[in-house]
Structures are given as C-alpha cells and as structure tokens.
Motif scaffolding. Sequence first.
Motif, PDB file in Angstrom:
ATOM      1  N   UNK A 129       1.698  -0.723  12.312  1.00 16.96           N
ATOM      2  CA  UNK A 129       2.082   0.519  12.979  1.00 16.96           C
ATOM      3  C   UNK A 129       1.945   1.756  12.083  1.00 16.96           C
ATOM      4  N   UNK A 130       1.616   1.543  10.817  1.00 14.14           N
ATOM      5  CA  UNK A 130       1.656   2.639   9.854  1.00 14.14           C
ATOM      6  C   UNK A 130       0.753   3.795  10.243  1.00 14.14           C
ATOM      7  N   UNK A 175       1.462   4.040   2.683  1.00 12.06           N
ATOM      8  CA  UNK A 175       2.114   3.417   3.839  1.00 12.06           C
ATOM      9  C   UNK A 175       3.108   4.421   4.419  1.00 12.06           C
ATOM     10  N   UNK A 176       3.147   4.501   5.745  1.00 12.42           N
ATOM     11  CA  UNK A 176       4.104   5.418   6.359  1.00 12.42           C
ATOM     12  C   UNK A 176       5.522   4.965   6.007  1.00 12.42           C
ATOM     13  N   UNK A 177       6.425   5.904   5.702  1.00 13.77           N
ATOM     14  CA  UNK A 177       7.777   5.532   5.266  1.00 13.77           C
ATOM     15  C   UNK A 177       8.609   4.818   6.320  1.00 13.77           C
ATOM     16  N   UNK A 178       8.203   4.866   7.579  1.00 16.66           N
ATOM     17  CA  UNK A 178       8.936   4.144   8.620  1.00 16.66           C
ATOM     18  C   UNK A 178       8.465   2.700   8.754  1.00 16.66           C
ATOM     19  N   UNK A 179       7.468   2.312   7.938  1.00 16.00           N
ATOM     20  CA  UNK A 179       6.861   0.979   8.103  1.00 16.00           C
ATOM     21  C   UNK A 179       6.808   0.216   6.783  1.00 16.00           C
ATOM     22  N   UNK A 180       7.928   0.062   6.096  1.00 20.48           N
ATOM     23  CA  UNK A 180       7.875  -0.584   4.789  1.00 20.48           C
ATOM     24  C   UNK A 180       7.946  -2.103   4.872  1.00 20.48           C
ATOM     25  N   UNK A 196       8.181   8.189  -2.492  1.00 21.93           N
ATOM     26  CA  UNK A 196       7.880   6.837  -2.972  1.00 21.93           C
ATOM     27  C   UNK A 196       6.789   6.200  -2.128  1.00 21.93           C
ATOM     28  N   UNK A 197       6.912   6.276  -0.813  1.00 21.64           N
ATOM     29  CA  UNK A 197       5.961   5.609   0.073  1.00 21.64           C
ATOM     30  C   UNK A 197       4.603   6.307   0.094  1.00 21.64           C
ATOM     31  N   UNK A 198       4.590   7.583  -0.234  1.00 22.70           N
ATOM     32  CA  UNK A 198       3.322   8.305  -0.296  1.00 22.70           C
ATOM     33  C   UNK A 198       2.396   7.663  -1.328  1.00 22.70           C
TER      34      UNK A 198
END
Length: 380
Positions: free
Chosen positions: A32-33, A82-87, A76-78
């Motif tokens: 979903x990212x 990866x999108x931060x809502x999809x870790x 961090x996710x950048x």
Amino acid sequence: MSNNTPSQSNSDDARNAYAEAFNESADPLAQYSTQFYELPDPFEYYIETVIYNKTNITRESTINEYRRTYRQWRNHMESKDRHPACPSPKHVSGFIAWRRDEHENSRRSIKSKLSRLIGAYEHWQSESVFPHPSDFNPFALARERTDLGSNSHKPFPDPSLSQLQSDFAEIQDVRSRGVIGTQLKEGIRRGEVCNLQLQDIHISHKELQEAYPELGTHPALEGREDAMYIPHDREGNKSSNPRLLPIDEELRWLLVQYLATRPQVDEPWVFLSETSFSQLGKKDVNEIWKDAFHPKYAETDQTRGLTSHFGRHWFSSHWRLEIGLERELIQYMRGDRVEPINEFPDAIDDYLHPNFDHVEQMYRNNIFKLDLSMRHFISS
C-alpha cells in the motif's frame, strides 16, 4: 569476532520462515506504500479527527508533541523509501534504535513516542477506509522485541580538559591510547571503533603506507589526506549518515604508534583483539575504558561510570558548548541526520547538506588537545 546479543537479522530470518511456511506475508503493508503517497497525510487525519476531539487533550503544546513525534517518524521512514503509514516491525525497531542511540532519548520518552504512533495505527485499524489489518500492528510488535533503553538521567563525570589530559597521560598501552583517543577526537561509537578498517583511514606516513598497502584506499577518501571515513551501513554501525572526519596531528601520532606495533595478520580491522588478533569486540572497548579510568570514574550515586560512550559526549560538548559550532555541522560530524531542533523548521533546513569541506579547516583549528608529548612523534 562479535560480542553482540542474538542479532536482529536472525529473528527477521525466522519471522520470514514462519510467514513462508504458513503462506502469510511478513510485510503486509508494503503493497500500500505507493498509493498512500497520493493521499492526505493519515497522521494529520488522526490528529484532526481524534486528538482534537479528546476532552483530556486541550493544550496546543500537547498536540505539538504528537506532531513532533510524527515528524520524527516521517523523517525516519523517508530514508527507508517507505510511506510512514506502511511500516514493517523492522522499520519501527530502527526508529527506536535511532531515538535511543543517536538522540539518547530515555526509555520513558521512547515509550511515549510509540504510544502516539500506536494510537494512530489503532485508529486506522478501526476505520473501514484504511487497509491496515486488525491482527497486525508493527509498532506494538517492535515495542515488545526492541530494547527501549533506560530511564537513567545520571550524568557522566565532568573532568576538566586539564584533568582529562592528565588522566590520558597515565595510559601506557598504545592500543588503549589509540582506541580512546579515536573516540574522544572523532566522537565515534564503540561499534564504529570495532568496525574501523585499514581502508577507512588515511595517514600521511610513508613507512606505514608501505606496511599497509590498503591504508586509506576507500573510495570516499580519494584526494583526502589524514582523514577517516565512518560508513553508516556497515553491520553494527548505528549512525544515520556516513561522514569523513579529519585526523589531527595528535590522533595521527596515536594511530602511527599503534599501527607500527599492530600484529601483522591478514585482518582488515584497525584495532585487533590482543588474544585472537581478530576484530576487536564491543566488550573489549568498554574494558579498555574501564582499565584506563576506573575506579576513579566508576559509577556513583550521582554519576554514571565513565565508559566508551563518554567519548561521544565529550566530543559533542566540546563542539557545541566550548566552540559554539552550528548544530548542523555537529550533526554531520556525529553522523546524525541533519534536522532542526524546532518543531516547525524553516524550508532551508531541507537544503542543508554539510560535508567534509565544511568542517575540515574548522576542525583542525579548534579540536581540543590531549597535550601529548610530541618528543616521541614518529616523523613521516
């Protein structure tokens, strides 16, 4: 040689094996990212629809704490693409380690950040418009399996520079002087000391270069003299970014002394174990510091024991408190992500990219002196 606890990679491998055996996904949100990048920010959606409507959260400063946490998580996710809502749980464990080791957040602070992240995730799980499965919470999983650090706020001992010089002068072992001097002068962690390879250091010394043909051959050092490269992606290193750091005359001397007596074995590591002549371990580094500074600087009711992490504290304090160096340049030398301290950064913060050329001359002019006796300097 390694003194680490069972590695994260081993548990990741086991988790992937379970997922494959039972035809489950080990990373169910990855799919979903890309789509999430095209949608409104789900963290801001959570703040607006939930946090603002909680009667026990009314202060703007409290809401800003949520935004601060989410900004740190996005940063961090950048770097993980990866999108931060999809870790995955591994992404969250990396975030915990970053806040714990680089920013020295307390256990209490990390738990608070995770609580804010879990709150947003659980809301997405309860909303029919989000794809987050009800039986998978990477934030909760990582909280269970990752060391959150401690709540100790005891400071390190605070010797003056003259006292540190005096204490350092008492160290007789050349390897110990090299290890401790490197950590004090360069602000690197014990894991980075253990991982330091001959290719990572350039020393302008003809005899050493002949004895160690690989000395200073890392591509990052091309065109640089008396400099050290600290990679961020070598297993066991914890910094977010690689960096090049100058080697001043004192550290150059300490390294020349050590390398001149280093066992001639086929190992890439700069510092070797005295027993196996293989890679130095993290516990070895701590023992070196304890042998040099304890019992004088052992733990007390008021202060922490002086250990290898003190070097990073001393380095940071020197540049910020004694020299008044700009925060961004200190972050570069520490290997930290260059990020502002304020909640709402200026746009220019996204365009600051310090490098070796920005710090070299300033470093050589202002690095503190250990007041070594140069009578024994080994000329190049």
